[in-house]
Design an enzyme around this catalytic site. Structure first.
Site, mmCIF file in Angstrom:
data_model
loop_
_atom_site.group_PDB
_atom_site.id
_atom_site.type_symbol
_atom_site.label_atom_id
_atom_site.label_comp_id
_atom_site.label_asym_id
_atom_site.label_seq_id
_atom_site.Cartn_x
_atom_site.Cartn_y
_atom_site.Cartn_z
ATOM 1 N N ILE A 17 74.932 10.923 -36.667
ATOM 2 C CA ILE A 17 73.955 10.988 -35.576
ATOM 3 C C ILE A 17 73.116 12.276 -35.645
ATOM 4 O O ILE A 17 71.951 12.268 -35.250
ATOM 5 C CB ILE A 17 74.665 10.821 -34.205
ATOM 6 C CG1 ILE A 17 73.688 10.533 -33.075
ATOM 7 C CG2 ILE A 17 75.532 12.010 -33.871
ATOM 8 C CD1 ILE A 17 73.165 9.150 -33.005
ATOM 9 N N ASN A 30 80.589 14.048 -21.914
ATOM 10 C CA ASN A 30 81.510 13.898 -20.775
ATOM 11 C C ASN A 30 80.822 14.453 -19.529
ATOM 12 O O ASN A 30 79.731 15.028 -19.620
ATOM 13 C CB ASN A 30 82.854 14.589 -21.051
ATOM 14 C CG ASN A 30 82.678 16.059 -21.363
ATOM 15 O OD1 ASN A 30 82.061 16.800 -20.603
ATOM 16 N ND2 ASN A 30 83.195 16.504 -22.497
ATOM 17 N N GLY A 38 84.000 14.963 -31.399
ATOM 18 C CA GLY A 38 83.240 13.807 -31.871
ATOM 19 C C GLY A 38 81.736 14.055 -31.950
ATOM 20 O O GLY A 38 81.282 15.096 -32.426
ATOM 21 N N VAL A 39 80.978 13.091 -31.449
ATOM 22 C CA VAL A 39 79.515 13.154 -31.460
ATOM 23 C C VAL A 39 79.030 14.397 -30.706
ATOM 24 O O VAL A 39 78.126 15.114 -31.166
ATOM 25 C CB VAL A 39 78.946 11.876 -30.794
ATOM 26 C CG1 VAL A 39 77.481 12.016 -30.452
ATOM 27 C CG2 VAL A 39 79.178 10.665 -31.700
ATOM 28 N N ASP A 40 79.621 14.643 -29.562
ATOM 29 C CA ASP A 40 79.222 15.757 -28.697
ATOM 30 C C ASP A 40 79.349 17.098 -29.449
ATOM 31 O O ASP A 40 78.408 17.915 -29.470
ATOM 32 C CB ASP A 40 80.165 15.734 -27.471
ATOM 33 C CG ASP A 40 79.587 16.405 -26.248
ATOM 34 O OD1 ASP A 40 78.431 16.845 -26.301
ATOM 35 O OD2 ASP A 40 80.319 16.489 -25.231
ATOM 36 N N SER A 130 81.536 5.718 -26.185
ATOM 37 C CA SER A 130 82.866 5.381 -25.632
ATOM 38 C C SER A 130 83.858 4.795 -26.633
ATOM 39 O O SER A 130 84.988 4.496 -26.253
ATOM 40 C CB SER A 130 82.776 4.428 -24.424
ATOM 41 O OG SER A 130 82.322 5.117 -23.281
ATOM 42 N N THR A 131 83.457 4.618 -27.910
ATOM 43 C CA THR A 131 84.375 3.937 -28.844
ATOM 44 C C THR A 131 85.286 4.896 -29.613
ATOM 45 O O THR A 131 86.063 4.455 -30.461
ATOM 46 C CB THR A 131 83.598 3.069 -29.859
ATOM 47 O OG1 THR A 131 82.793 3.941 -30.675
ATOM 48 C CG2 THR A 131 82.726 2.058 -29.166
ATOM 49 N N GLY A 132 85.177 6.204 -29.329
ATOM 50 C CA GLY A 132 86.038 7.187 -29.992
ATOM 51 C C GLY A 132 87.108 7.654 -29.024
ATOM 52 O O GLY A 132 88.007 6.890 -28.648
ATOM 53 N N TYR A 134 87.085 7.894 -25.986
ATOM 54 C CA TYR A 134 87.151 7.103 -24.757
ATOM 55 C C TYR A 134 87.669 5.668 -24.964
ATOM 56 O O TYR A 134 87.728 4.882 -24.009
ATOM 57 C CB TYR A 134 85.791 7.110 -24.050
ATOM 58 C CG TYR A 134 85.498 8.403 -23.303
ATOM 59 C CD1 TYR A 134 86.399 9.463 -23.287
ATOM 60 C CD2 TYR A 134 84.294 8.569 -22.608
ATOM 61 C CE1 TYR A 134 86.122 10.646 -22.615
ATOM 62 C CE2 TYR A 134 84.016 9.758 -21.912
ATOM 63 C CZ TYR A 134 84.935 10.784 -21.923
ATOM 64 O OH TYR A 134 84.659 11.944 -21.249
HETATM 65 N N1 AR6 Z 1 77.759 10.475 -35.983
HETATM 66 C C1 AR6 Z 1 77.870 9.188 -35.574
HETATM 67 N N2 AR6 Z 1 78.978 8.680 -34.987
HETATM 68 C C2 AR6 Z 1 80.021 9.517 -34.823
HETATM 69 C C3 AR6 Z 1 79.990 10.880 -35.217
HETATM 70 C C4 AR6 Z 1 78.789 11.353 -35.831
HETATM 71 N N3 AR6 Z 1 78.671 12.617 -36.246
HETATM 72 N N4 AR6 Z 1 81.186 11.458 -34.882
HETATM 73 C C5 AR6 Z 1 81.940 10.479 -34.316
HETATM 74 N N5 AR6 Z 1 81.245 9.315 -34.286
HETATM 75 P P1 AR6 Z 1 83.227 10.046 -29.479
HETATM 76 P P2 AR6 Z 1 83.308 8.846 -26.797
HETATM 77 C C6 AR6 Z 1 81.645 8.010 -33.721
HETATM 78 O O1 AR6 Z 1 84.668 10.391 -29.397
HETATM 79 O O2 AR6 Z 1 84.307 7.836 -27.213
HETATM 80 C C7 AR6 Z 1 83.866 13.966 -26.743
HETATM 81 O O3 AR6 Z 1 84.847 14.964 -26.858
HETATM 82 C C8 AR6 Z 1 83.106 7.787 -33.493
HETATM 83 O O4 AR6 Z 1 83.708 7.252 -34.659
HETATM 84 O O5 AR6 Z 1 82.299 11.066 -30.033
HETATM 85 O O6 AR6 Z 1 82.145 8.405 -25.948
HETATM 86 C C9 AR6 Z 1 82.981 14.147 -25.517
HETATM 87 O O7 AR6 Z 1 82.844 15.496 -25.142
HETATM 88 C C10 AR6 Z 1 83.111 6.795 -32.345
HETATM 89 O O8 AR6 Z 1 83.002 5.463 -32.847
HETATM 90 O O9 AR6 Z 1 82.630 9.661 -28.013
HETATM 91 C C11 AR6 Z 1 83.710 13.335 -24.485
HETATM 92 O O10 AR6 Z 1 84.721 14.082 -23.855
HETATM 93 C C12 AR6 Z 1 81.833 7.098 -31.565
HETATM 94 O O11 AR6 Z 1 81.063 7.939 -32.430
HETATM 95 C C13 AR6 Z 1 84.334 12.205 -25.265
HETATM 96 O O12 AR6 Z 1 84.505 12.696 -26.598
HETATM 97 C C14 AR6 Z 1 82.040 7.796 -30.236
HETATM 98 O O13 AR6 Z 1 83.127 8.706 -30.317
HETATM 99 C C15 AR6 Z 1 83.443 10.993 -25.333
HETATM 100 O O14 AR6 Z 1 84.107 9.969 -26.004
#
Ligand code: AR6
Length: 186
Positions: A17, A30, A38-40, A130-132, A134
């Site tokens: 991303i 969050n 993760g993404v954040d 939300s798929t990581g 969460y």
């Molecule tokens: N690029 C694209 N997709 C990604 C990347 C990336 N660099 N990194 C992870 N993913 P998540 P959530 C995918 O956990 O579930 C954070 O700590 C990953 O495989 O990033 O909405 C926030 O601060 C998954 O399929 O987000 C919140 O506390 C998807 O992105 C919490 O996590 C989302 O995973 C939010 O959880």
């Protein structure tokens, strides 16, 4: 893969991303909006301290949230190759309140697209919100995300390019199935 709808295109790519060159990048944030994993985490690292400063400047409600679940907040994008980051707070998935979670995931996608339109964006990149951490089941998340995006692209005032950036081939496959099989509600 991409699918051309009436007024816009929904695209699926495998990638990171943080590398997207679009008007707005959606963050999987969050409620505190001060970064995380993760993404954040990846977006804050790539964007630099300006992104955190912009988030810190947003008002905090009585429960200590800068953004409630199901809603979004928009900031400048710092060093990212985008104009805006749309911070989107998806639900933490819980099977016992699955319907509510599904509604909140739909709301957050709709809110992100509405914010992008409001800021004059023509292209937006979404992660699979939300798929990581969460734990939203990927197939259910994909069908909601794709449905909101495709429905949006049926409207003349829509975002011209909505890109979902998937991190794993298996997630891309699930989104591909959802996008191929999408049809407008009657
Ligand atoms: N690029 C694209 N997709 C990604 C990347 C990336 N660099 N990194 C992870 N993913 P998540 P959530 C995918 O956990 O579930 C954070 O700590 C990953 O495989 O990033 O909405 C926030 O601060 C998954 O399929 O987000 C919140 O506390 C998807 O992105 C919490 O996590 C989302 O995973 C939010 O959880």
């Amino acid at each position: 893969m991409n699918r051309q709808l009436e007024h816009g295109t929904v695209e699926l790519v495998l990638g990171n991303i943080v590398d997207q060159q679009v008007d707005a990048i959606v963050n999987a944030a969050n409620t505190g909006l001060l970064g995380g994993g993760g993404v954040d985490g990846a977006l804050h690292r790539a964007a630099g301290p300006e992104l955190l400063e912009s988030c810190r400047a947003l008002p905090v409600d009585r429960e200590g949230r800068r953004c409630p679940t199901g809603a979004v907040r928009t900031t400048p994008a710092g060093a990212l190759d985008a104009r805006y980051v749309i911070h989107a707070v998806g639900p933490f998935f819980n099977e016992s309140s699955a319907q509510k979670c599904e509604r909140q995931l739909r709301d957050v996608h709709q809110a992100a697209l509405a914010a992008a339109v409001e800021h004059g964006c023509e292209s937006v990149a979404f992660p699979a919100i939300s798929t990581g951490a969460y734990r939203f089941p990927i197939d259910r998340a994909a069908s909601i995300a794709v449905d909101v995006a495709c429905t949006h692209c049926q409207s003349p005032s829509c975002i011209k390019l909505i890109r979902f950036v998937l991190y794993q081939e298996s997630q891309l496959d699930v989104f591909r199935t959802a996008l191929r099989s999408w049809s407008p509600a009657v």
